[in-house]
Write a protein that holds these residues in place. Structure first.
Motif, PDB file in Angstrom:
ATOM      1  N   GLY A  31      -2.255  -7.570   4.180  1.00  0.00           N
ATOM      2  CA  GLY A  31      -3.667  -7.431   3.366  1.00  0.00           C
ATOM      3  C   GLY A  31      -4.331  -6.545   4.199  1.00  0.00           C
ATOM      4  O   GLY A  31      -5.511  -5.990   3.706  1.00  0.00           O
ATOM      5  N   MET A  32      -4.234  -5.976   5.376  1.00  0.00           N
ATOM      6  CA  MET A  32      -5.128  -5.212   6.369  1.00  0.00           C
ATOM      7  C   MET A  32      -4.604  -3.846   6.085  1.00  0.00           C
ATOM      8  O   MET A  32      -3.322  -3.576   6.538  1.00  0.00           O
ATOM      9  CB  MET A  32      -5.210  -5.794   7.836  1.00  0.00           C
ATOM     10  N   PRO A  33      -5.394  -2.741   6.228  1.00  0.00           N
ATOM     11  CA  PRO A  33      -5.030  -1.331   6.102  1.00  0.00           C
ATOM     12  C   PRO A  33      -4.735  -0.754   7.495  1.00  0.00           C
ATOM     13  O   PRO A  33      -5.214  -1.400   8.537  1.00  0.00           O
ATOM     14  CB  PRO A  33      -6.195  -0.726   5.526  1.00  0.00           C
ATOM     15  N   VAL A  34      -3.680  -0.148   7.515  1.00  0.00           N
ATOM     16  CA  VAL A  34      -3.144   0.458   8.731  1.00  0.00           C
ATOM     17  C   VAL A  34      -3.409   2.013   8.784  1.00  0.00           C
ATOM     18  O   VAL A  34      -3.408   2.616   7.840  1.00  0.00           O
ATOM     19  CB  VAL A  34      -1.683   0.354   8.927  1.00  0.00           C
ATOM     20  N   ASN A  35      -4.280   2.588   9.969  1.00  0.00           N
ATOM     21  CA  ASN A  35      -4.674   3.850  10.005  1.00  0.00           C
ATOM     22  C   ASN A  35      -3.419   4.799   9.944  1.00  0.00           C
ATOM     23  O   ASN A  35      -3.045   4.982  11.227  1.00  0.00           O
ATOM     24  CB  ASN A  35      -5.766   3.831  11.094  1.00  0.00           C
ATOM     25  N   LEU A  36      -3.211   5.654   8.871  1.00  0.00           N
ATOM     26  CA  LEU A  36      -2.349   6.611   9.024  1.00  0.00           C
ATOM     27  C   LEU A  36      -2.805   7.937   8.555  1.00  0.00           C
ATOM     28  O   LEU A  36      -3.583   7.946   7.526  1.00  0.00           O
ATOM     29  CB  LEU A  36      -1.020   6.328   8.136  1.00  0.00           C
ATOM     30  N   SER A  37      -2.114   9.166   9.161  1.00  0.00           N
ATOM     31  CA  SER A  37      -2.707  10.485   8.679  1.00  0.00           C
ATOM     32  C   SER A  37      -2.001  10.700   7.456  1.00  0.00           C
ATOM     33  O   SER A  37      -0.827   9.900   6.944  1.00  0.00           O
ATOM     34  CB  SER A  37      -2.226  11.559   9.717  1.00  0.00           C
ATOM     35  N   PRO A  38      -2.350  11.680   6.531  1.00  0.00           N
ATOM     36  CA  PRO A  38      -1.619  11.888   5.100  1.00  0.00           C
ATOM     37  C   PRO A  38      -0.189  12.126   5.323  1.00  0.00           C
ATOM     38  O   PRO A  38       0.838  11.720   4.522  1.00  0.00           O
ATOM     39  CB  PRO A  38      -2.232  13.055   4.658  1.00  0.00           C
ATOM     40  N   ILE A  39       0.195  12.784   6.418  1.00  0.00           N
ATOM     41  CA  ILE A  39       1.652  13.245   6.731  1.00  0.00           C
ATOM     42  C   ILE A  39       2.499  11.936   6.971  1.00  0.00           C
ATOM     43  O   ILE A  39       3.526  11.536   6.290  1.00  0.00           O
ATOM     44  CB  ILE A  39       1.934  14.162   7.904  1.00  0.00           C
ATOM     45  N   GLU A  40       1.793  10.930   7.920  1.00  0.00           N
ATOM     46  CA  GLU A  40       2.585   9.576   8.273  1.00  0.00           C
ATOM     47  C   GLU A  40       2.685   8.968   6.967  1.00  0.00           C
ATOM     48  O   GLU A  40       3.596   8.057   6.882  1.00  0.00           O
ATOM     49  CB  GLU A  40       1.586   9.011   9.344  1.00  0.00           C
ATOM     50  N   PHE A  41       1.735   8.880   6.098  1.00  0.00           N
ATOM     51  CA  PHE A  41       1.806   7.954   5.108  1.00  0.00           C
ATOM     52  C   PHE A  41       3.117   8.662   3.974  1.00  0.00           C
ATOM     53  O   PHE A  41       3.572   7.880   3.343  1.00  0.00           O
ATOM     54  CB  PHE A  41       0.448   8.126   4.227  1.00  0.00           C
ATOM     55  N   ARG A  42       2.968   9.822   3.780  1.00  0.00           N
ATOM     56  CA  ARG A  42       4.189  10.627   3.004  1.00  0.00           C
ATOM     57  C   ARG A  42       5.649  10.180   3.735  1.00  0.00           C
ATOM     58  O   ARG A  42       6.528  10.036   3.111  1.00  0.00           O
ATOM     59  CB  ARG A  42       3.850  11.880   2.815  1.00  0.00           C
ATOM     60  N   LEU A  43       5.687  10.267   5.158  1.00  0.00           N
ATOM     61  CA  LEU A  43       6.854   9.896   5.727  1.00  0.00           C
ATOM     62  C   LEU A  43       7.208   8.389   5.334  1.00  0.00           C
ATOM     63  O   LEU A  43       8.362   8.097   5.047  1.00  0.00           O
ATOM     64  CB  LEU A  43       6.625  10.007   7.181  1.00  0.00           C
ATOM     65  N   LEU A  44       6.173   7.472   5.447  1.00  0.00           N
ATOM     66  CA  LEU A  44       6.546   6.002   5.222  1.00  0.00           C
ATOM     67  C   LEU A  44       6.852   5.939   3.897  1.00  0.00           C
ATOM     68  O   LEU A  44       7.790   5.292   3.766  1.00  0.00           O
ATOM     69  CB  LEU A  44       5.233   5.298   5.848  1.00  0.00           C
ATOM     70  N   SER A  45       6.348   6.654   2.922  1.00  0.00           N
ATOM     71  CA  SER A  45       6.509   6.496   1.522  1.00  0.00           C
ATOM     72  C   SER A  45       7.924   6.745   1.269  1.00  0.00           C
ATOM     73  O   SER A  45       8.730   6.106   0.628  1.00  0.00           O
ATOM     74  CB  SER A  45       5.589   7.443   0.760  1.00  0.00           C
ATOM     75  N   ALA A  46       8.382   7.893   1.909  1.00  0.00           N
ATOM     76  CA  ALA A  46       9.739   8.397   1.674  1.00  0.00           C
ATOM     77  C   ALA A  46      10.773   7.462   2.514  1.00  0.00           C
ATOM     78  O   ALA A  46      11.830   6.916   1.566  1.00  0.00           O
ATOM     79  CB  ALA A  46      10.087   9.661   2.340  1.00  0.00           C
ATOM     80  N   LEU A  47      10.453   6.732   3.327  1.00  0.00           N
ATOM     81  CA  LEU A  47      11.446   5.865   4.008  1.00  0.00           C
ATOM     82  C   LEU A  47      11.368   4.362   3.456  1.00  0.00           C
ATOM     83  O   LEU A  47      12.484   4.174   3.018  1.00  0.00           O
ATOM     84  CB  LEU A  47      10.829   5.500   5.537  1.00  0.00           C
ATOM     85  N   MET A  48      10.162   4.124   3.047  1.00  0.00           N
ATOM     86  CA  MET A  48      10.284   2.593   2.159  1.00  0.00           C
ATOM     87  C   MET A  48      10.738   3.129   0.661  1.00  0.00           C
ATOM     88  O   MET A  48      11.173   2.101   0.278  1.00  0.00           O
ATOM     89  CB  MET A  48       8.768   2.518   2.090  1.00  0.00           C
ATOM     90  N   GLY A  49      10.629   4.369   0.382  1.00  0.00           N
ATOM     91  CA  GLY A  49      11.310   4.332  -1.002  1.00  0.00           C
ATOM     92  C   GLY A  49      12.943   4.376  -1.117  1.00  0.00           C
ATOM     93  O   GLY A  49      13.524   4.305  -2.139  1.00  0.00           O
ATOM     94  N   ASP A  50      13.215   4.524   0.124  1.00  0.00           N
ATOM     95  CA  ASP A  50      14.918   4.668   0.074  1.00  0.00           C
ATOM     96  C   ASP A  50      15.385   3.743   1.336  1.00  0.00           C
ATOM     97  O   ASP A  50      16.066   4.421   2.209  1.00  0.00           O
ATOM     98  CB  ASP A  50      15.466   6.218   0.117  1.00  0.00           C
ATOM     99  N   ALA A  51      14.772   2.506   1.331  1.00  0.00           N
ATOM    100  CA  ALA A  51      15.112   1.726   2.442  1.00  0.00           C
ATOM    101  C   ALA A  51      16.360   1.271   2.953  1.00  0.00           C
ATOM    102  O   ALA A  51      17.119   1.108   2.100  1.00  0.00           O
ATOM    103  CB  ALA A  51      14.329   0.324   2.173  1.00  0.00           C
ATOM    104  N   GLY A  52      16.712   1.647   4.110  1.00  0.00           N
ATOM    105  CA  GLY A  52      18.019   1.404   4.645  1.00  0.00           C
ATOM    106  C   GLY A  52      18.874   2.653   4.776  1.00  0.00           C
ATOM    107  O   GLY A  52      19.820   2.778   5.565  1.00  0.00           O
TER     108      GLY A  52
END
Length: 230
Positions: free
Chosen positions: A149-170
């Motif tokens: 529930g707590m936000p993690v401070n990420l840059s826009p690029i880091e957010f997009r990287l995480l989104s890609a990784l989580m969107g295709d986990a594993g």
């Protein structure tokens, strides 16, 4: 209801082609062929994003960006530029768009970005919340990651990287794949730059979660390994 995308273009054929691709991915689309009405129409219809067909010498993009800023909507409505090959790229940068793609472009690049930025589910709740894993979830509308529930401070690029990784986990995503989803198409990005941003992302998540969740696969790329919540 699926997210609505306003497409600003005076090329009906191009709109029909783009609309066909976006509808196939679960989005709704609407054509705005009078650029001066783009912001008002997007607000009235509650569009999640405005996609602008940018032609050389056109001021459309700058006007729309200014209109969103004046209404205080610059952070609420995603602004995407589809840039003709000879358009002035400096003008695109000055408009402070969320993302830009140079035409012709592979449709999957646009779809991948839209999925990370605004979601693609036809369910209103899930369209704003991305993949949920363990104690971590993506808040797509706020473009942030939440850990317990707590936000993690990420840059826009880091957010997009995480989104890609989580969107295709594993699955292991190569550096080239991560560059394609996290940086503008016209940007020259060295593989080492991906490593630097992944390193920052890994440290931020480790501080929040207390453990590493990003796995490095030598000579291949990166994957995220998180047990998915039921």
């Amino acid at each position: 209801m699926s997210e609505l995308l306003a497409i600003v273009s005076q090329d009906a054929d191009y709109y029909l082609m783009l609309s066909y691709i976006l509808k196939g991915a679960g989005y709704r689309t609407m054509l705005v062929d009078i650029p001066s009405e783009a912001v008002a129409t997007a607000v009235e219809r509650d569009a999640a994003a405005i996609i602008v067909d940018c032609q050389p010498g056109s001021q459309i993009l700058a006007d729309i960006a200014s209109g969103l800023k004046e209404r205080g909507l610059a952070s609420d409505v995603t602004l995407i530029a589809l840039v003709a090959e000879k358009a002035a790229y400096l003008d695109i940068l000055k408009a402070n768009v969320d993302e830009s793609f140079t035409r012709p472009m592979p449709p999957e690049r646009l779809l991948s970005y839209l999925h990370g930025a605004i979601g693609s589910s036809s369910d209103g709740t899930h369209s704003r919340l991305g993949p949920i894993f363990d104690d971590m979830k993506l808040d797509l509308s706020g473009r942030r990651v939440l850990v317990r529930g707590m936000p993690v401070n990420l840059s826009p690029i880091e957010f997009r990287l995480l989104s890609a990784l989580m969107g295709d986990a594993g699955r292991v995503l190569s550096r080239a794949e991560l560059i394609a989803v996290a940086w503008p198409q016209t940007a020259f990005v060295e593989p080492r730059t991906v490593d630097v941003h992944i390193g920052r992302l890994r440290r931020a998540l480790r501080r929040a979660l207390g453990r590493d969740v990003i796995r490095t696969v030598p000579k291949e790329g990166y994957a995220i390994d998180i047990a998915q919540s039921m």
